[in-house]
Scaffold this motif. Sequence first.
Motif, PDB file in Angstrom:
ATOM      1  N   LYS A  38      12.541 -52.370  -9.454  1.00 24.52           N
ATOM      2  CA  LYS A  38      12.411 -52.010  -8.041  1.00 24.52           C
ATOM      3  C   LYS A  38      13.785 -51.974  -7.371  1.00 24.52           C
ATOM      4  CE  LYS A  38       9.681 -53.266  -4.007  1.00 24.52           C
ATOM      5  NZ  LYS A  38       8.684 -54.239  -3.531  1.00 24.52           N
ATOM      6  N   ASP A  39      14.636 -52.937  -7.724  1.00 24.50           N
ATOM      7  CA  ASP A  39      15.985 -52.953  -7.150  1.00 24.50           C
ATOM      8  C   ASP A  39      16.737 -51.666  -7.483  1.00 24.50           C
ATOM      9  OD1 ASP A  39      15.496 -55.405  -6.039  1.00 24.50           O
ATOM     10  OD2 ASP A  39      16.752 -56.526  -7.434  1.00 24.50           O
ATOM     11  N   ARG A  40      16.580 -51.189  -8.701  1.00 18.03           N
ATOM     12  CA  ARG A  40      17.244 -49.944  -9.110  1.00 18.03           C
ATOM     13  C   ARG A  40      16.720 -48.765  -8.292  1.00 18.03           C
ATOM     14  NH1 ARG A  40      20.581 -47.925 -13.314  1.00 18.03           N
ATOM     15  NH2 ARG A  40      20.810 -45.756 -12.697  1.00 18.03           N
ATOM     16  N   LEU A  41      15.416 -48.734  -8.057  1.00 13.94           N
ATOM     17  CA  LEU A  41      14.823 -47.680  -7.243  1.00 13.94           C
ATOM     18  C   LEU A  41      15.358 -47.746  -5.813  1.00 13.94           C
ATOM     19  CD1 LEU A  41      12.848 -45.341  -6.866  1.00 13.94           C
ATOM     20  CD2 LEU A  41      11.022 -47.032  -6.547  1.00 13.94           C
ATOM     21  N   VAL A  42      15.457 -48.938  -5.264  1.00 10.96           N
ATOM     22  CA  VAL A  42      15.994 -49.096  -3.905  1.00 10.96           C
ATOM     23  C   VAL A  42      17.440 -48.602  -3.862  1.00 10.96           C
ATOM     24  CG1 VAL A  42      16.631 -50.769  -2.117  1.00 10.96           C
ATOM     25  CG2 VAL A  42      14.447 -51.001  -3.318  1.00 10.96           C
ATOM     26  N   ARG A  43      18.239 -48.946  -4.866  1.00  8.51           N
ATOM     27  CA  ARG A  43      19.636 -48.490  -4.914  1.00  8.51           C
ATOM     28  C   ARG A  43      19.707 -46.967  -4.952  1.00  8.51           C
ATOM     29  NH1 ARG A  43      20.239 -53.322  -7.913  1.00  8.51           N
ATOM     30  NH2 ARG A  43      21.711 -54.703  -6.895  1.00  8.51           N
ATOM     31  N   GLU A  44      18.822 -46.351  -5.703  1.00  8.98           N
ATOM     32  CA  GLU A  44      18.797 -44.885  -5.785  1.00  8.98           C
ATOM     33  C   GLU A  44      18.389 -44.265  -4.452  1.00  8.98           C
ATOM     34  OE1 GLU A  44      19.959 -42.916  -8.176  1.00  8.98           O
ATOM     35  OE2 GLU A  44      20.561 -44.701  -9.291  1.00  8.98           O
ATOM     36  N   VAL A  45      17.458 -44.895  -3.738  1.00 11.57           N
ATOM     37  CA  VAL A  45      17.063 -44.411  -2.410  1.00 11.57           C
ATOM     38  C   VAL A  45      18.254 -44.495  -1.464  1.00 11.57           C
ATOM     39  CG1 VAL A  45      15.635 -44.946  -0.379  1.00 11.57           C
ATOM     40  CG2 VAL A  45      14.589 -44.835  -2.657  1.00 11.57           C
ATOM     41  N   VAL A  46      18.991 -45.602  -1.522  1.00  8.69           N
ATOM     42  CA  VAL A  46      20.185 -45.748  -0.675  1.00  8.69           C
ATOM     43  C   VAL A  46      21.221 -44.677  -1.021  1.00  8.69           C
ATOM     44  CG1 VAL A  46      22.158 -47.257  -0.164  1.00  8.69           C
ATOM     45  CG2 VAL A  46      19.835 -48.183  -0.173  1.00  8.69           C
ATOM     46  N   GLU A  47      21.419 -44.433  -2.306  1.00  9.50           N
ATOM     47  CA  GLU A  47      22.366 -43.388  -2.722  1.00  9.50           C
ATOM     48  C   GLU A  47      21.931 -42.015  -2.209  1.00  9.50           C
ATOM     49  OE1 GLU A  47      25.393 -43.157  -4.122  1.00  9.50           O
ATOM     50  OE2 GLU A  47      25.471 -45.332  -3.972  1.00  9.50           O
ATOM     51  N   GLU A  48      20.638 -41.745  -2.276  1.00 11.12           N
ATOM     52  CA  GLU A  48      20.132 -40.469  -1.772  1.00 11.12           C
ATOM     53  C   GLU A  48      20.379 -40.345  -0.266  1.00 11.12           C
ATOM     54  OE1 GLU A  48      15.755 -39.335  -1.163  1.00 11.12           O
ATOM     55  OE2 GLU A  48      16.310 -38.311  -3.033  1.00 11.12           O
TER      56      GLU A  48
END
Length: 181
Positions: A38-48
């Motif tokens: 989930k943390d990785r998904l959140v990081r990807e959302v922030v990057e987007e």
Amino acid sequence: MRAARAAFAEAGGGITLEEIAQRAGVGLATLYRHFPSKDRLVREVVEELMREEIEPAITRALAEQDPLRGMSVMLETVLTLASGQPGILATARDAGALTADVAPRFIQPLTQLMRNAQAAGQVRADLEPDDLKRMLVMLLSTLRPAEGPDEGWRRSLVLLLDALRPDGATPLPPATPPARC
């Protein structure tokens, strides 16, 4: 990514990966293949968000002839995003996605605009980059996410930008050592 972004914006970090997979119309295994946590998904959302929303605002801000207006563009963008998608900021903070490599991508151009505004006599000379970080936190704290999108921050932003002007400014006490991003 779109489903995750909408889910975090709406429900915050309490939403499960199962719920996100369901919203996206994919199986949980597919989600885990792309985002192992989930943390990785959140990081990807922030990057987007950085790529799609923040970086274009930085480009617009740096192109402004008026550096104080450029600072306002950057701050307005972040506050608009945070007020319209309140769960994302809290989720990103809780997941540690606002890392040392993300924050400077916003703070460095904001600092450059501050220095340009100081050189143009638009902003008080004793303002420091760490002051900008603190002001951003103050502005973000004015949001009322439980009440839905909130435009009250615009008043606070105008007051803050007016307070940065050198006319009649009271000298500031010495700055504390800069905070680490």
